[in-house]
Every structure is written in C-alpha cells, then in structure tokens.
Design a protein around this motif. Sequence first.
Motif, short mmCIF file in Angstrom:
data_model
loop_
_atom_site.label_atom_id
_atom_site.label_comp_id
_atom_site.label_asym_id
_atom_site.label_seq_id
_atom_site.Cartn_x
_atom_site.Cartn_y
_atom_site.Cartn_z
N PRO A 133 34.76 39.43 39.34
CA PRO A 133 35.54 38.19 39.26
C PRO A 133 36.83 38.29 40.09
CG PRO A 133 35.89 39.50 37.30
CD PRO A 133 34.83 40.22 38.09
N GLN A 134 37.37 37.13 40.47
CA GLN A 134 38.60 37.10 41.24
C GLN A 134 39.80 37.26 40.31
OE1 GLN A 134 38.69 33.37 43.29
NE2 GLN A 134 37.45 34.09 45.00
N TYR A 135 40.93 37.65 40.92
CA TYR A 135 42.19 37.51 40.20
C TYR A 135 42.46 36.02 40.02
CZ TYR A 135 43.19 42.41 41.32
OH TYR A 135 43.14 43.77 41.43
N ASN A 136 43.10 35.68 38.92
CA ASN A 136 43.48 34.28 38.77
C ASN A 136 44.84 34.04 39.42
OD1 ASN A 136 45.43 35.21 36.98
ND2 ASN A 136 44.23 34.72 35.16
N ALA A 137 45.30 32.81 39.37
CA ALA A 137 46.53 32.44 40.07
C ALA A 137 47.75 33.20 39.54
CB ALA A 137 46.75 30.93 39.97
#
Length: 245
Positions: free
Chosen positions: A111-115
């Motif tokens: 998963p990506q890092y979130n904002a």
Amino acid sequence: QIYSPELEYLGQIDAVSSYEMTRSWNDTGAFSFETDRQLIPGAGLQTDYLVTFDNDPHRAGILRSVNQTETDTIGVTASGETLNGLLSQRLNLQPQLPELAALNYGYDLVPQYNASGEVLDNLPCESIIKAYVERHCVAPDDPFRKIGFLQIAVDLQRGQFTKWMAKNGDILLDTLKSISEYSGLGFEIVLDAKERAMVFDVIEGRSLPVSFSTDLYDVVSIGYRQSTEGDKNIGYAAGLTYDDM
C-alpha cells in the motif's frame, strides 16, 4: 473465434492445418496457427484482433503477426501472445500528486503512504497484485493509460500479507511476476465474450497426481543406470596462506 479490438464478434475459422499454444502461470504465453484464406470470415485477420480457441476463455490471445503466402492456394500464418501480454504495455509509475510522490521516494508502493505520511497495514499478495493492475490498467491517474474492456475479478485476499515496492518505470508484468514468485500465486486475463470484457484474476496452483507407465502408453521405454563416475570421497578445506593476507 475472432473478435475486433472492441470485442465485437467477427466470425470463426472452422479448420486450421496446424495450431500451437503455450500458456504461462505468471508470464505471457504464445500461440500460432496456419489456415487457408478461404476459411477466414470477412476481410481476414489483422494484428490486434483477439482470438479464442474452442470457445475457451482461458485460451485467448492477441494477434501480433499475420503472414499471407500465395501458391495454388492462399495460406495464412498467424501468431500472437496471450492476453497477459497487455500487462507488458504498462509501466509502474509513482503517484502523480506531488505530495504523494514525495512520500513514496520514486517508488510505486502498495500500500501507499497516505497524505499524512502514515504507513498503511500490510495487504494479501492477491490484493497487491490487483491493486497494481487497477492503478495502471483499469483506473490510472492518466486516462490515456487505461486498457479498454479490462476488468478485475473480486479480490479473495489470498496469499501472505506484505508490502511491495516497485521502481518507478518498471514494467508492470515484471512486477506482477515477482509478486507471483514470492507468493506462489499466478494470474491470467480471460476473455468473457458474452459480457464483452477481459477479466484479470489471480489463480492458485493445484497439486495433481501424475503417473507414467508403459501400461498407460505414455512411456515408450524404461531404463536404469548406475554409475560412480566423477564420485569423490574426500575433500580438503584450507584458509588463506601468509602470502595471501
């Protein structure tokens, strides 16, 4: 069975003089066949047409080469690759939003890092594979990268939980192959002619018993060989000498 790039049914070839197809668990397979031009419906075969063999959605591919030769009859030789080849036409790209791109350091993460810069929880390998296909083929940031008529099957969340980092600019198919080798899961794109869709899904392996015997006529002959050629029964271990230090 022959289909246009827009999955419109164009007809079928009732007979071929030769046919060969190889499928791959986690890569692109290939196929080829030869036939007579008179047996091909309509205006003939063209590259980028889609084909299925024996109406089997798992044996589907894209024509990449069509050769026509004229002697007493007009012969056609066609070859191509399985639908997994579409995945080699896309690259892993980091998020386009500057705030996310900075957090991902040039990598395409799932998963990506979130904002907020928080690391999200690990995901099953199937979810990671399908997230990459969703991100770069089905619903990409750049709509021109979308592969038409491609859908993703329901995520059953199979495989071990992990995170994945793909380099910016990696070939998507190579990334999926690496995840497959890590997880033991395969993947394929099948052609659903009824729904006019190509469906990407993850597949699990099966353990099937295999028997070979002359009684089953799948073995022509059996031989046995015993040899001690090349055998060694002693070895020496040594370290560095004074001159090597």
